[in-house]
Motif scaffolding. Structure first.
Motif, short mmCIF file in Angstrom:
data_model
loop_
_atom_site.label_atom_id
_atom_site.label_comp_id
_atom_site.label_asym_id
_atom_site.label_seq_id
_atom_site.Cartn_x
_atom_site.Cartn_y
_atom_site.Cartn_z
N GLU A 117 0.86 -1.18 0.00
CA GLU A 117 0.00 0.00 0.00
C GLU A 117 0.90 1.23 0.00
O GLU A 117 1.77 1.37 0.83
CB GLU A 117 -0.94 -0.02 1.22
CG GLU A 117 -1.77 -1.30 1.23
CD GLU A 117 -2.92 -1.30 2.21
OE1 GLU A 117 -3.18 -0.28 2.87
OE2 GLU A 117 -3.58 -2.36 2.32
N MET A 118 0.64 2.08 -0.98
CA MET A 118 1.43 3.30 -1.15
C MET A 118 0.64 4.51 -0.63
O MET A 118 -0.58 4.47 -0.55
CB MET A 118 1.73 3.53 -2.64
CG MET A 118 2.46 2.43 -3.35
SD MET A 118 4.13 2.15 -2.72
CE MET A 118 4.97 3.67 -3.23
N LYS A 119 1.37 5.58 -0.34
CA LYS A 119 0.70 6.84 -0.02
C LYS A 119 -0.07 7.31 -1.26
O LYS A 119 0.34 7.05 -2.38
CB LYS A 119 1.73 7.90 0.35
CG LYS A 119 1.72 8.19 1.83
CD LYS A 119 2.52 9.39 2.19
CE LYS A 119 4.00 9.11 2.14
NZ LYS A 119 4.77 10.12 2.85
N GLU B 43 -4.15 8.17 -2.93
CA GLU B 43 -5.49 7.61 -2.85
C GLU B 43 -5.57 6.25 -3.52
O GLU B 43 -5.33 6.14 -4.71
CB GLU B 43 -6.48 8.56 -3.52
CG GLU B 43 -6.38 9.96 -2.98
CD GLU B 43 -6.68 10.98 -4.06
OE1 GLU B 43 -7.65 10.77 -4.77
OE2 GLU B 43 -5.91 11.96 -4.18
N ASN C 140 7.39 6.35 0.26
CA ASN C 140 5.95 6.42 -0.03
C ASN C 140 5.24 5.09 0.16
O ASN C 140 4.05 4.97 -0.08
CB ASN C 140 5.73 6.98 -1.44
CG ASN C 140 6.17 8.42 -1.51
OD1 ASN C 140 5.95 9.18 -0.57
ND2 ASN C 140 6.83 8.79 -2.59
#
Lengths: 75, 75, 75, 75, 75, 75
Positions: free
Chosen positions: C18-20, C22, C65
């Motif tokens: 999971e990245m920064k 949306e 990130n």
């Protein structure tokens, strides 16, 4: 006094801390701080619109996500 | 005790972690932590409005995206 | 095992990242990782609400990130 | 003059600071600054749409969350 | 091959880059990259929903705000 | 030429800078830059939808919050 020394001088005092993220404001007694402004607070509470919303007790806050530190008692 | 040492003292305990991003809150047992506050949790769950939303098992969390760490049992 | 070593132990396995930003969730085979948690994935896909949305092939992800890394097969 | 030296040259002057986060704009007298652009302001106020919204007194601002610094008196 | 070496191997090729921020997606030829993944692109365009929105020419992108790099031609 | 050298080569020229945060776009003459891409601009203006919105004069921009730098005159 450099900004990080200023924060170190607040150990033992109640501080107000604004974190990155939506409405994440905390108050608590500053137990320790390092050069990255990582903070350890005791008796911390989450604050929403100036009111205590949630008791958290002991919390550690990551320095790079701290936006603003404000001592709660006037200097 | 510096903030990172405080987190190291929580290895083996269940912790509550708030990450940057919308409503990313996790709970799990802290397996290891380094000086950047990168965290390895086992038995982790995603928490939404105080309820367990999703089981994740073993997760690694990037330290700079950690906002707040809170031990789940009172000190 | 420190968190970065834990990630290194996942090289060759399929991971969930999971990245920064949306809804930026990716899955792929971890080809390499460095101490900053920069990641190189092969056969990567973007995931939206649990479904494969877009095939990306080879991607490099910037470590700062990355929010969360989760091995896809249970340990 | 490098950007950090430029900021150091503003110690003692009133500055305008825009922080990351929604509408977090501050004005105050720059007391000290370090190489990370951590800032210590005195007599700080939060500014909303060009008007003083809240008096904060002494505040410390984390450098990586500073977006823009602007001296309030023209050069 | 470490992730940063993988990016260095893409110099001279057209890449797709997703930046932090809303819908900031760019494509261009990678002219140079350093260990922080700061990128210099030539002939860059901003991409919106898969279509070229704006020609930018030569751009420099700050590495910590890079989320994802994807070579445009399949490997 | 590494990306930071490319930016140094733009000292004295008018540049376009996109910062993290909502619609924070600036234009001004690059006075100085360091290895972190901290920028000092003179004669800076805030730009909104391609139009000059606000004159800022001398500004310092924190490098880690710079997303994109674009020289305003074509190379």
């Amino acid at each position: 006094m450099f900004p990080n020394k200023k924060v170190q001088s607040l150990v033992g005092r109640k501080i107000h801390v604004e974190m990155k993220g939506e409405q994440c404001v905390l108050e608590g007694v500053l137990k320790s701080v390092d050069d990255y402004l990582n903070l350890h607070l005791s008796g911390a509470s989450e604050i929403l619109e100036g009111e205590k919303k949630r008791s958290l007790g002991s919390v550690i806050l990551r320095g790079n996500n701290v936006v603003l530190i404000n001592p709660l008692l006037k200097e």
